[in-house]
Motif scaffolding. Structure first.
Motif, PDB file in Angstrom:
ATOM      1  N   GLY A  49      23.014  34.604  -5.721  1.00  0.00           N
ATOM      2  CA  GLY A  49      23.589  34.154  -4.326  1.00  0.00           C
ATOM      3  C   GLY A  49      22.262  33.772  -3.571  1.00  0.00           C
ATOM      4  O   GLY A  49      22.220  32.725  -2.749  1.00  0.00           O
ATOM      5  N   ASP A  50      21.061  34.376  -3.593  1.00  0.00           N
ATOM      6  CA  ASP A  50      20.083  34.170  -2.881  1.00  0.00           C
ATOM      7  C   ASP A  50      19.604  33.002  -3.428  1.00  0.00           C
ATOM      8  O   ASP A  50      18.720  32.221  -2.724  1.00  0.00           O
ATOM      9  CB  ASP A  50      19.002  35.457  -2.927  1.00  0.00           C
ATOM     10  N   LEU A  51      19.133  32.718  -4.889  1.00  0.00           N
ATOM     11  CA  LEU A  51      18.948  31.444  -5.382  1.00  0.00           C
ATOM     12  C   LEU A  51      19.628  30.404  -4.888  1.00  0.00           C
ATOM     13  O   LEU A  51      19.236  29.244  -4.619  1.00  0.00           O
ATOM     14  CB  LEU A  51      18.855  31.670  -6.797  1.00  0.00           C
ATOM     15  N   VAL A  52      20.843  30.433  -4.820  1.00  0.00           N
ATOM     16  CA  VAL A  52      21.726  29.226  -4.322  1.00  0.00           C
ATOM     17  C   VAL A  52      21.258  28.842  -2.893  1.00  0.00           C
ATOM     18  O   VAL A  52      21.051  27.778  -2.669  1.00  0.00           O
ATOM     19  CB  VAL A  52      23.161  29.588  -4.370  1.00  0.00           C
ATOM     20  N   TYR A  53      21.142  29.900  -2.004  1.00  0.00           N
ATOM     21  CA  TYR A  53      20.805  29.553  -0.710  1.00  0.00           C
ATOM     22  C   TYR A  53      19.275  29.241  -0.575  1.00  0.00           C
ATOM     23  O   TYR A  53      19.009  28.264   0.245  1.00  0.00           O
ATOM     24  CB  TYR A  53      20.838  30.982   0.256  1.00  0.00           C
ATOM     25  N   PHE A  54      18.438  29.512  -1.351  1.00  0.00           N
ATOM     26  CA  PHE A  54      17.071  29.196  -1.718  1.00  0.00           C
ATOM     27  C   PHE A  54      16.990  27.887  -2.007  1.00  0.00           C
ATOM     28  O   PHE A  54      16.244  27.035  -1.219  1.00  0.00           O
ATOM     29  CB  PHE A  54      16.197  29.950  -2.374  1.00  0.00           C
ATOM     30  N   PHE A  55      17.688  27.241  -3.105  1.00  0.00           N
ATOM     31  CA  PHE A  55      17.958  25.950  -3.326  1.00  0.00           C
ATOM     32  C   PHE A  55      18.374  25.010  -2.184  1.00  0.00           C
ATOM     33  O   PHE A  55      17.732  23.792  -2.022  1.00  0.00           O
ATOM     34  CB  PHE A  55      18.773  25.790  -4.474  1.00  0.00           C
ATOM     35  N   PHE A  56      19.517  25.583  -1.663  1.00  0.00           N
ATOM     36  CA  PHE A  56      19.880  24.810  -0.407  1.00  0.00           C
ATOM     37  C   PHE A  56      18.773  24.368   0.688  1.00  0.00           C
ATOM     38  O   PHE A  56      18.457  23.255   1.215  1.00  0.00           O
ATOM     39  CB  PHE A  56      21.151  25.557   0.634  1.00  0.00           C
ATOM     40  N   ALA A  57      17.896  25.553   1.079  1.00  0.00           N
ATOM     41  CA  ALA A  57      17.046  25.307   2.030  1.00  0.00           C
ATOM     42  C   ALA A  57      15.921  24.541   1.717  1.00  0.00           C
ATOM     43  O   ALA A  57      15.484  23.522   2.290  1.00  0.00           O
ATOM     44  CB  ALA A  57      16.442  26.745   2.304  1.00  0.00           C
ATOM     45  N   VAL A  58      15.308  24.605   0.421  1.00  0.00           N
ATOM     46  CA  VAL A  58      14.276  23.986  -0.127  1.00  0.00           C
ATOM     47  C   VAL A  58      14.612  22.474  -0.281  1.00  0.00           C
ATOM     48  O   VAL A  58      13.808  21.426   0.075  1.00  0.00           O
ATOM     49  CB  VAL A  58      13.838  24.427  -1.611  1.00  0.00           C
ATOM     50  N   PHE A  59      16.076  22.046  -0.483  1.00  0.00           N
ATOM     51  CA  PHE A  59      16.224  20.533  -0.807  1.00  0.00           C
ATOM     52  C   PHE A  59      17.013  20.107   0.265  1.00  0.00           C
ATOM     53  O   PHE A  59      17.460  19.036   0.205  1.00  0.00           O
ATOM     54  CB  PHE A  59      16.989  20.597  -1.988  1.00  0.00           C
ATOM     55  N   PHE A 115      27.285  38.403  -5.941  1.00  0.00           N
ATOM     56  CA  PHE A 115      27.421  36.881  -5.600  1.00  0.00           C
ATOM     57  C   PHE A 115      28.108  36.623  -4.199  1.00  0.00           C
ATOM     58  O   PHE A 115      27.425  36.098  -3.328  1.00  0.00           O
ATOM     59  CB  PHE A 115      27.829  36.076  -6.757  1.00  0.00           C
ATOM     60  N   SER A 116      29.264  37.064  -4.028  1.00  0.00           N
ATOM     61  CA  SER A 116      30.191  36.647  -3.074  1.00  0.00           C
ATOM     62  C   SER A 116      29.370  37.500  -1.624  1.00  0.00           C
ATOM     63  O   SER A 116      29.670  36.885  -0.740  1.00  0.00           O
ATOM     64  CB  SER A 116      31.690  36.990  -3.210  1.00  0.00           C
ATOM     65  N   LEU A 117      29.121  38.531  -1.940  1.00  0.00           N
ATOM     66  CA  LEU A 117      28.539  39.376  -0.791  1.00  0.00           C
ATOM     67  C   LEU A 117      27.370  38.430  -0.370  1.00  0.00           C
ATOM     68  O   LEU A 117      27.358  38.274   1.064  1.00  0.00           O
ATOM     69  CB  LEU A 117      27.870  40.568  -1.146  1.00  0.00           C
ATOM     70  N   THR A 118      26.377  37.887  -1.113  1.00  0.00           N
ATOM     71  CA  THR A 118      25.329  37.104  -0.530  1.00  0.00           C
ATOM     72  C   THR A 118      25.861  35.886  -0.011  1.00  0.00           C
ATOM     73  O   THR A 118      25.222  35.418   0.985  1.00  0.00           O
ATOM     74  CB  THR A 118      24.235  36.891  -1.816  1.00  0.00           C
ATOM     75  N   MET A 119      26.433  35.105  -0.772  1.00  0.00           N
ATOM     76  CA  MET A 119      27.319  33.921  -0.433  1.00  0.00           C
ATOM     77  C   MET A 119      27.804  33.989   1.140  1.00  0.00           C
ATOM     78  O   MET A 119      28.043  32.965   1.915  1.00  0.00           O
ATOM     79  CB  MET A 119      27.821  33.180  -1.333  1.00  0.00           C
ATOM     80  N   ILE A 152       8.740  33.895  -7.441  1.00  0.00           N
ATOM     81  CA  ILE A 152       8.869  34.911  -6.431  1.00  0.00           C
ATOM     82  C   ILE A 152      10.175  35.296  -6.026  1.00  0.00           C
ATOM     83  O   ILE A 152       9.883  36.811  -6.022  1.00  0.00           O
ATOM     84  CB  ILE A 152       7.797  34.300  -5.210  1.00  0.00           C
ATOM     85  N   VAL A 153      10.962  34.902  -5.553  1.00  0.00           N
ATOM     86  CA  VAL A 153      12.360  35.153  -5.285  1.00  0.00           C
ATOM     87  C   VAL A 153      12.947  36.237  -6.429  1.00  0.00           C
ATOM     88  O   VAL A 153      13.419  37.111  -6.122  1.00  0.00           O
ATOM     89  CB  VAL A 153      13.304  34.031  -5.138  1.00  0.00           C
ATOM     90  N   MET A 154      12.810  35.447  -7.679  1.00  0.00           N
ATOM     91  CA  MET A 154      13.668  36.488  -8.840  1.00  0.00           C
ATOM     92  C   MET A 154      12.788  37.763  -9.018  1.00  0.00           C
ATOM     93  O   MET A 154      13.440  38.683  -9.031  1.00  0.00           O
ATOM     94  CB  MET A 154      13.507  35.416 -10.058  1.00  0.00           C
ATOM     95  N   VAL A 155      11.478  37.727  -8.997  1.00  0.00           N
ATOM     96  CA  VAL A 155      10.614  38.926  -9.323  1.00  0.00           C
ATOM     97  C   VAL A 155      10.777  39.790  -8.249  1.00  0.00           C
ATOM     98  O   VAL A 155      11.125  41.246  -8.549  1.00  0.00           O
ATOM     99  CB  VAL A 155       9.177  38.517  -9.672  1.00  0.00           C
ATOM    100  N   VAL A 156      10.619  39.408  -6.796  1.00  0.00           N
ATOM    101  CA  VAL A 156      10.610  40.380  -5.830  1.00  0.00           C
ATOM    102  C   VAL A 156      12.126  40.930  -5.793  1.00  0.00           C
ATOM    103  O   VAL A 156      12.375  42.067  -5.416  1.00  0.00           O
ATOM    104  CB  VAL A 156      10.075  39.757  -4.472  1.00  0.00           C
ATOM    105  N   LEU A 157      13.065  40.092  -5.668  1.00  0.00           N
ATOM    106  CA  LEU A 157      14.390  40.800  -5.505  1.00  0.00           C
ATOM    107  C   LEU A 157      14.619  41.585  -6.552  1.00  0.00           C
ATOM    108  O   LEU A 157      15.421  42.763  -6.477  1.00  0.00           O
ATOM    109  CB  LEU A 157      15.400  39.625  -5.452  1.00  0.00           C
ATOM    110  N   LEU A 158      14.576  41.346  -7.834  1.00  0.00           N
ATOM    111  CA  LEU A 158      14.748  42.089  -8.894  1.00  0.00           C
ATOM    112  C   LEU A 158      14.007  43.220  -8.898  1.00  0.00           C
ATOM    113  O   LEU A 158      14.719  44.665  -9.228  1.00  0.00           O
ATOM    114  CB  LEU A 158      14.390  41.436 -10.338  1.00  0.00           C
TER     115      LEU A 158
END
Length: 203
Positions: A49-59, A115-119, A152-158
């Motif tokens: 979910g975080d990656l989806v929002y990250f992609f939204f923001a970046v693009f 996923f739904s919690l983050t979205m 960075i997002v993946m490593v830090v969150l994991l």
């Protein structure tokens, strides 16, 4: 990206992930209820979910995400309902040799709950909208820079998510008596219900 920019983003993101919220509460509750293995799919769901929002923001798709507010509202309520279901399973579970592990545990459903919690949490996209323009020169974004930030997002969150799950699981393993397990069961249920409440209250 230069090392200063990557470091600034890493620190800001790590602080945001470390601060307890619905995600942390849900992961801790899941680890208390089913151990590290039971909580890991939820960490992966939160990451997705975080990656989806990250992609939204970046693009530059944050505006599109805002337009689909009603959809995210439905997702939020569905996620909260599933968290409440898990809370009920923990609260009513009979402690014993199963070590608080709910019956018919489905890693895929746990992943979708994370996923739904983050979205369903609009504060996630707000964070990215606030932090990215501040520490990352989006005008210089290229495939390599995007890959670096994604890593960075993946490593830090994991690391942080699994850290919370491991600590909660370790605390759970300290209690072996049925009475202690019963209390942990109810604690896990209460925390999961609290996470569901936090999800619903997000604006």
């Amino acid at each position: 990206m230069d090392i200063f920019t990557l470091t600034a983003f890493t620190v800001a993101y790590a602080i945001a992930v470390l601060v307890p919220g619905p995600g942390v509460a849900a992961v801790v509750a899941r680890a208390l209820g089913g151990g590290f293995k039971g909580a890991f799919p939820m960490v992966l769901g939160i990451l997705a979910g975080d990656l989806v929002y990250f992609f939204f923001a970046v693009f530059g798709l944050a505006a599109i995400a805002t337009l689909f507010g009603p959809v995210f509202t439905i997702v939020r309520w569905a996620g909260a309902a599933y968290l409440l279901y898990i809370a009920y399973k923990f609260w009513t579970a009979r402690p014993g040799s199963e070590q608080m592990k709910p019956r018919n545990e489905d890693p895929w459903k746990t992943f979708l709950a994370g996923f739904s919690l983050t979205m369903g949490n609009p504060k996630t996209i707000v964070f990215y909208l606030a932090i990215l323009p501040t520490v990352v020169p989006l005008g210089e974004m290229n495939p390599l820079a995007f890959a670096e930030l994604t890593a960075i997002v993946m490593v830090v969150l994991l690391i942080i998510g699994c850290g919370y799950a491991w600590l909660a699981s370790a605390a759970r393993d300290m209690f072996r008596s049925e009475k202690a397990l019963g209390r942990l069961n109810k604690t896990a249920g209460a925390m999961m219900a609290g996470a569901a409440g936090l999800v619903v209250m997000q604006h």
